[in-house]
Design an enzyme around this catalytic site. Structure first.
Site, PDB file in Angstrom:
ATOM      1  N   ARG A   1       0.844  -1.194   0.000  1.00 10.29           N
ATOM      2  CA  ARG A   1       0.000   0.000   0.000  1.00 10.29           C
ATOM      3  C   ARG A   1       0.875   1.238   0.000  1.00 10.29           C
ATOM      4  O   ARG A   1       1.745   1.385   0.853  1.00 10.29           O
ATOM      5  CB  ARG A   1      -0.932   0.021   1.214  1.00 10.29           C
ATOM      6  CG  ARG A   1      -1.919  -1.101   1.145  1.00 10.29           C
ATOM      7  CD  ARG A   1      -2.934  -1.071   2.249  1.00 10.29           C
ATOM      8  NE  ARG A   1      -3.674  -2.322   2.223  1.00 10.29           N
ATOM      9  CZ  ARG A   1      -4.588  -2.691   3.097  1.00 10.29           C
ATOM     10  NH1 ARG A   1      -4.884  -1.888   4.100  1.00 10.29           N
ATOM     11  NH2 ARG A   1      -5.208  -3.840   2.992  1.00 10.29           N
TER      12      ARG A   1
ATOM     13  N   SER B   1      -7.893  -1.073   0.724  1.00 12.75           N
ATOM     14  CA  SER B   1      -8.868  -1.409   1.755  1.00 12.75           C
ATOM     15  C   SER B   1      -9.508  -0.199   2.420  1.00 12.75           C
ATOM     16  O   SER B   1     -10.209   0.565   1.780  1.00 12.75           O
ATOM     17  CB  SER B   1      -8.214  -2.313   2.786  1.00 12.75           C
ATOM     18  OG  SER B   1      -9.188  -2.813   3.652  1.00 12.75           O
ATOM     19  N   HIS B   2      -9.205  -0.002   3.716  1.00 16.71           N
ATOM     20  CA  HIS B   2      -9.857   1.060   4.473  1.00 16.71           C
ATOM     21  C   HIS B   2      -9.121   2.394   4.331  1.00 16.71           C
ATOM     22  O   HIS B   2      -9.532   3.385   4.918  1.00 16.71           O
ATOM     23  CB  HIS B   2      -9.923   0.667   5.949  1.00 16.71           C
ATOM     24  CG  HIS B   2      -8.558   0.369   6.515  1.00 16.71           C
ATOM     25  ND1 HIS B   2      -7.902  -0.808   6.260  1.00 16.71           N
ATOM     26  CD2 HIS B   2      -7.740   1.116   7.276  1.00 16.71           C
ATOM     27  CE1 HIS B   2      -6.725  -0.771   6.873  1.00 16.71           C
ATOM     28  NE2 HIS B   2      -6.600   0.385   7.495  1.00 16.71           N
TER      29      HIS B   2
ATOM     30  N   ASP C   1     -14.369  -6.128   2.981  1.00 21.18           N
ATOM     31  CA  ASP C   1     -14.093  -7.253   3.866  1.00 21.18           C
ATOM     32  C   ASP C   1     -14.340  -6.919   5.338  1.00 21.18           C
ATOM     33  O   ASP C   1     -14.425  -7.805   6.174  1.00 21.18           O
ATOM     34  CB  ASP C   1     -12.690  -7.849   3.641  1.00 21.18           C
ATOM     35  CG  ASP C   1     -11.586  -6.825   3.734  1.00 21.18           C
ATOM     36  OD1 ASP C   1     -11.876  -5.632   3.975  1.00 21.18           O
ATOM     37  OD2 ASP C   1     -10.411  -7.209   3.555  1.00 21.18           O
ATOM     38  N   ARG C   2     -14.467  -5.623   5.677  1.00 15.32           N
ATOM     39  CA  ARG C   2     -14.749  -5.269   7.076  1.00 15.32           C
ATOM     40  C   ARG C   2     -16.216  -4.939   7.271  1.00 15.32           C
ATOM     41  O   ARG C   2     -16.878  -4.481   6.334  1.00 15.32           O
ATOM     42  CB  ARG C   2     -13.960  -4.019   7.468  1.00 15.32           C
ATOM     43  CG  ARG C   2     -12.484  -4.214   7.445  1.00 15.32           C
ATOM     44  CD  ARG C   2     -11.812  -2.942   7.934  1.00 15.32           C
ATOM     45  NE  ARG C   2     -10.380  -3.150   7.955  1.00 15.32           N
ATOM     46  CZ  ARG C   2      -9.553  -2.484   8.734  1.00 15.32           C
ATOM     47  NH1 ARG C   2     -10.012  -1.544   9.542  1.00 15.32           N
ATOM     48  NH2 ARG C   2      -8.259  -2.734   8.707  1.00 15.32           N
TER      49      ARG C   2
ATOM     50  N   THR D   1      -1.865 -10.705  13.744  1.00 16.14           N
ATOM     51  CA  THR D   1      -2.775  -9.838  13.000  1.00 16.14           C
ATOM     52  C   THR D   1      -2.642 -10.047  11.497  1.00 16.14           C
ATOM     53  O   THR D   1      -1.538 -10.104  10.975  1.00 16.14           O
ATOM     54  CB  THR D   1      -2.452  -8.375  13.357  1.00 16.14           C
ATOM     55  OG1 THR D   1      -2.725  -8.195  14.748  1.00 16.14           O
ATOM     56  CG2 THR D   1      -3.274  -7.400  12.542  1.00 16.14           C
TER      57      THR D   1
ATOM     58  N   GLU E   1     -11.198 -10.603  13.681  1.00 11.06           N
ATOM     59  CA  GLU E   1     -10.211  -9.654  14.197  1.00 11.06           C
ATOM     60  C   GLU E   1     -10.970  -8.482  14.813  1.00 11.06           C
ATOM     61  O   GLU E   1     -12.073  -8.138  14.360  1.00 11.06           O
ATOM     62  CB  GLU E   1      -9.315  -9.154  13.070  1.00 11.06           C
ATOM     63  CG  GLU E   1      -8.454 -10.223  12.458  1.00 11.06           C
ATOM     64  CD  GLU E   1      -7.398  -9.612  11.542  1.00 11.06           C
ATOM     65  OE1 GLU E   1      -6.269  -9.411  12.007  1.00 11.06           O
ATOM     66  OE2 GLU E   1      -7.712  -9.330  10.381  1.00 11.06           O
TER      67      GLU E   1
ATOM     68  N   SER F   1     -10.431  -5.570  14.359  1.00 11.85           N
ATOM     69  CA  SER F   1     -10.455  -4.464  13.400  1.00 11.85           C
ATOM     70  C   SER F   1     -11.651  -4.573  12.458  1.00 11.85           C
ATOM     71  O   SER F   1     -11.526  -4.268  11.282  1.00 11.85           O
ATOM     72  CB  SER F   1      -9.153  -4.451  12.614  1.00 11.85           C
ATOM     73  OG  SER F   1      -8.944  -5.731  12.013  1.00 11.85           O
TER      74      SER F   1
ATOM     75  N   LYS G   1     -11.816 -12.164   5.102  1.00 11.21           N
ATOM     76  CA  LYS G   1     -12.921 -11.720   5.935  1.00 11.21           C
ATOM     77  C   LYS G   1     -14.010 -11.168   5.016  1.00 11.21           C
ATOM     78  O   LYS G   1     -13.725 -10.817   3.866  1.00 11.21           O
ATOM     79  CB  LYS G   1     -12.460 -10.699   6.969  1.00 11.21           C
ATOM     80  CG  LYS G   1     -11.703  -9.501   6.438  1.00 11.21           C
ATOM     81  CD  LYS G   1     -11.124  -8.702   7.602  1.00 11.21           C
ATOM     82  CE  LYS G   1     -10.472  -7.402   7.149  1.00 11.21           C
ATOM     83  NZ  LYS G   1      -9.028  -7.553   6.907  1.00 11.21           N
TER      84      LYS G   1
HETATM   85  C1  VG1 Z   1      -5.119  -3.673   9.960  1.00 10.58           C
HETATM   86  C2  VG1 Z   1      -5.871  -4.429  11.036  1.00 10.58           C
HETATM   87  C3  VG1 Z   1      -5.787  -5.918  10.776  1.00 10.58           C
HETATM   88  C4  VG1 Z   1      -6.305  -6.210   9.362  1.00 10.58           C
HETATM   89  C5  VG1 Z   1      -5.555  -5.374   8.346  1.00 10.58           C
HETATM   90  C6  VG1 Z   1      -6.097  -5.538   6.946  1.00 10.58           C
HETATM   91  O1  VG1 Z   1      -3.761  -4.027  10.000  1.00 10.58           O
HETATM   92  O2  VG1 Z   1      -5.377  -4.123  12.308  1.00 10.58           O
HETATM   93  O3  VG1 Z   1      -6.522  -6.598  11.751  1.00 10.58           O
HETATM   94  O4  VG1 Z   1      -6.144  -7.571   9.055  1.00 10.58           O
HETATM   95  O5  VG1 Z   1      -5.649  -4.007   8.683  1.00 10.58           O
HETATM   96  O6  VG1 Z   1      -7.455  -5.176   6.884  1.00 10.58           O
HETATM   97  P1  VG1 Z   1      -2.630  -3.103  10.702  1.00 10.58           P
HETATM   98  O7  VG1 Z   1      -1.325  -3.787  10.396  1.00 10.58           O
HETATM   99  O8  VG1 Z   1      -2.783  -1.737  10.093  1.00 10.58           O
HETATM  100  O9  VG1 Z   1      -2.983  -3.082  12.148  1.00 10.58           O
HETATM  101  V1  VG1 Z   1      -8.047  -4.527   5.458  1.00 10.58           V
HETATM  102  O10 VG1 Z   1      -9.702  -4.484   5.584  1.00 10.58           O
HETATM  103  O11 VG1 Z   1      -7.232  -3.036   5.470  1.00 10.58           O
HETATM  104  O12 VG1 Z   1      -7.424  -5.431   4.245  1.00 10.58           O
HETATM  105 CO    CO Z   2     -10.564  -4.194   3.808  1.00  8.00          CO
END
Ligand code: VG1
Ligand code: CO
Length: 583
Positions: A45, A137-138, A313-314, A378, A397, A399, A410
């Site tokens: 990313r 993702s987010h 996925d969230r 994680t 998770e 998150s 997820k």
């Molecule tokens: C975060 C979350 C983790 C999740 C990851 C990908 O990672 O804490 O639980 O699996 O995002 O989610 P990190 O390393 O920033 O804590 V997604 O929906 O961004 O693919």
């Molecule tokens: Co996501």
């Protein structure tokens, strides 16, 4: 099959379009390595501007394809993503580079749109070699925000570290990539397009983004029961839901599933057109960034609200009046009620799992049901082996990630369908389901504090110093006091994990500090940011069934959080007094 130069046959109807195109050859282009093409928690990313540099994206795509040699020749790959800014350009590059690397077929979502769970579903259904998911993702999207690329393997899950490490190693020494520069392929119509590249057939099939996923959901859940709940029946009023896709990829899935199939009124789904910049929203379904949903739920008009992240996925689920379901509790409640879902009724339930920082409410359900419980680092990639080995049915998770072994990612929409199934079965509103759960299992209070976009160097130093401090043996037995509360330190470490299936070993997954009464806090650095550092502080404590289970989580956990801040000296290192997001 014959190949005619320049001849195109197609129909605009989605199922039948058919193209026949000319012969062409691949070529090698020279390039130089870029630093830092190391996939993080879930793929590479970076800012869009980084991916837009000449050869940056080309290098990374080539590194993925080189890493999966020799199986790339003759392979079938699924390609799709959340439709964020720069996606169509990258899909075009993937087509040209895949063709030059001997890939036999690409299955691509219409206009490049596929949710992350849909990619996983399609890889498994069509027994593809793997897939490339285009999403950050987010993380926010648009020309000034983030893009991301992730490789998933043939089980439909995110590539394990052995693969991501080899992608990274290749990216460090890459000196050329292969490409078919003249290959022109449209992803704006469904159907098959055939090309002849270096004398071999290369096929691109553009598919409906939603269909395969919808079929999977229909096989898992009883849509009739959920429809009855939503529309109301036999003196029962309609169960009023509000779904917020936050302008991410779930829009078309939400429309098809919740409105067309399950009969929710069309204005009960908002932000359902995927936009390249998510309309300026930060598509992270939590109480801070999905505040639109929270506000809409507050007046009590809706019985359930749900929001998803950019790639679907969230999930965040709220009950009436914005009653918040903590993801760790959500996992535990689903674990305790899975048998009302046809997929589990038929296939049975094996084990449960959660990521290490996730609250351990699910552990209590596993113990009651006599199931195995796994605690993994994680990131969803750590669940895949357990599922493939038939030892894991449901996992999650903290998150906002929940899912099962129906795929290897997820799955936000799955989680909402699971909750609606439970509500229809139990016949109670969301808040009573939670309260009853706490009354029988006790409550694991949980909170997470995120300090986003801090300077990297002091954060790294804080983690080093904290680890040194808490793993010093003399600290065991030391008392920490805040107000009336006294915590006695029992054990601290930097979490390590040995995969029970392939025995791969993962180190440094978060500093855990455990106290004698079962409370704990954890510090981790995020692995999904594109620049700077994000510190996550997780705190958890347990109250047994007949004690204090109805307190506000922030009040209940305040002493523990204050002690964590004091021991870590986070405010001094980061110069932050308050977190960016509290969950
Ligand atoms: C975060 C979350 C983790 C999740 C990851 C990908 O990672 O804490 O639980 O699996 O995002 O989610 P990190 O390393 O920033 O804590 V997604 O929906 O961004 O693919
Ligand atoms: Co996501």
């Amino acid at each position: 099959m014959k190949y005619f130069t320049g001849m195109i046959i197609f129909s605009t109807s989605c199922a039948t379009s058919f193209f026949v195109l000319s012969m062409m050859n691949s070529m090698k282009k020279l390039t130089k390595p870029f630093e830092g093409q190391k996939p993080g928690t879930s793929g590479l990313r970076k800012a869009v501007k980084v991916f837009q540099q000449q050869n940056y994206t080309e290098n990374f795509i080539q590194a993925i394809l080189s890493a999966i040699q020799p199986s790339v020749v003759g392979s079938t790959l699924v390609v799709g993503g959340d439709g964020r800014f720069y996606s169509t350009e990258v899909v075009d590059l993937i087509i040209k580079i895949a063709a030059a690397n001997g890939v036999k077929k690409l299955i691509i979502g219409l206009k490049g749109i596929l949710s992350t769970p849909a990619v996983s579903c399609i890889i498994r259904k069509y027994k593809a070699t793997g897939g490339i998911v285009l999403t950050a993702s987010h993380n926010p999207g648009g020309p000034n925000n983030d893009f991301g690329i992730k490789y998933n393997t043939s089980n439909g899950g995110p590539a394990p570290e052995s693969v991501t490490n080899s992608i990274y190693e290749i990216s460090k020494n890459i000196d050329s990539y292969s490409i078919v520069p003249d290959l022109k392929c449209s992803i704006d119509y469904c159907g098959h397009q055939y090309f002849k590249v270096d004398g071999k057939e290369f096929e691109v099939e553009v598919i409906d983004s939603v269909l395969d996923y919808l079929q999977l959901m229909k096989n898992i859940f009883d849509f009739d029961i959920i429809r009855k709940l939503i529309k109301g029946s036999d003196n029962k009023p309609p169960f009023n839901i509000l779904i917020d896709s936050m302008n991410g990829v779930t829009g078309p899935y939400v429309k098809k599933i919740f409105i067309d199939e399950l009969g929710a009124p069309s204005n009960n789904a908002v932000n359902i057109v995927p936009l390249p910049d998510f309309g300026g929203l930060h598509p992270d379904p939590n109480l801070t960034y999905a505040d639109g949903l929270v506000t809409a739920l507050k007046n009590g008009e809706y019985d359930l609200g749900a929001a998803f992240d950019g790639d679907g996925d969230r999930n965040m689920i709220l009950g009436k009046k914005a009653f918040f379901i903590n993801p760790s509790d959500s996992l535990a409640v689903l674990a305790n009620n899975l048998d009302c879902i046809p997929y589990f009724k038929k296939g049975g339930i094996t084990g449960f799992a959660r990521s290490m920082p996730t609250g351990s409410a699910v552990d209590r359900v596993a113990a009651k049901l006599g199931k195995e419980l796994f605690e993994v680092p994680t990131g969803w990639k750590f669940f895949g082996n357990l599922m493939d080995a038939g030892r894991l049915s449901l996992c999650g998770e903290e998150s906002f990630g929940t899912g099962s072994d129906h795929i290897r990612e997820k799955d936000g929409i799955w989680a909402v369908l699971a909750w609606l199934s439970v509500i229809a079965n139990v016949g109670e509103p969301v808040d009573s389901i939670l309260t009853s759960h706490w009354k029988s299992f006790g409550r694991n209070y949980f909170t997470r504090y995120d300090y986003e976009n801090c300077e990297s160097e002091p954060c790294n130093q804080m983690m080093i110093d904290l680890e040194k401090k808490v793993t010093n043996p003399t600290i065991v037995g030391q008392k920490f006091t805040y107000g009336q509360k006294v915590y006695v330190l029992k054990h601290a470490d930097n979490f390590e994990y040995c995969d029970p299936i392939d025995k791969s070993f993962t180190k440094k997954q978060g500093i855990r500090v455990l106290f004698e009464d079962g409370s704990r806090f954890v510090f981790r650095l995020s692995g999904t940011g594109s620049s700077g550092a994000t510190i996550r502080l997780y705190a958890e404590s347990y109250e047994p069934p007949n004690s204090n289970i109805l307190e506000d989580a922030q009040v209940a956990l305040k002493p523990l959080v204050q002690i964590a801040l004091e021991i870590s000296k986070l405010p001094q290192y980061t110069k932050r007094d308050v977190p960016t997001v509290i969950t």
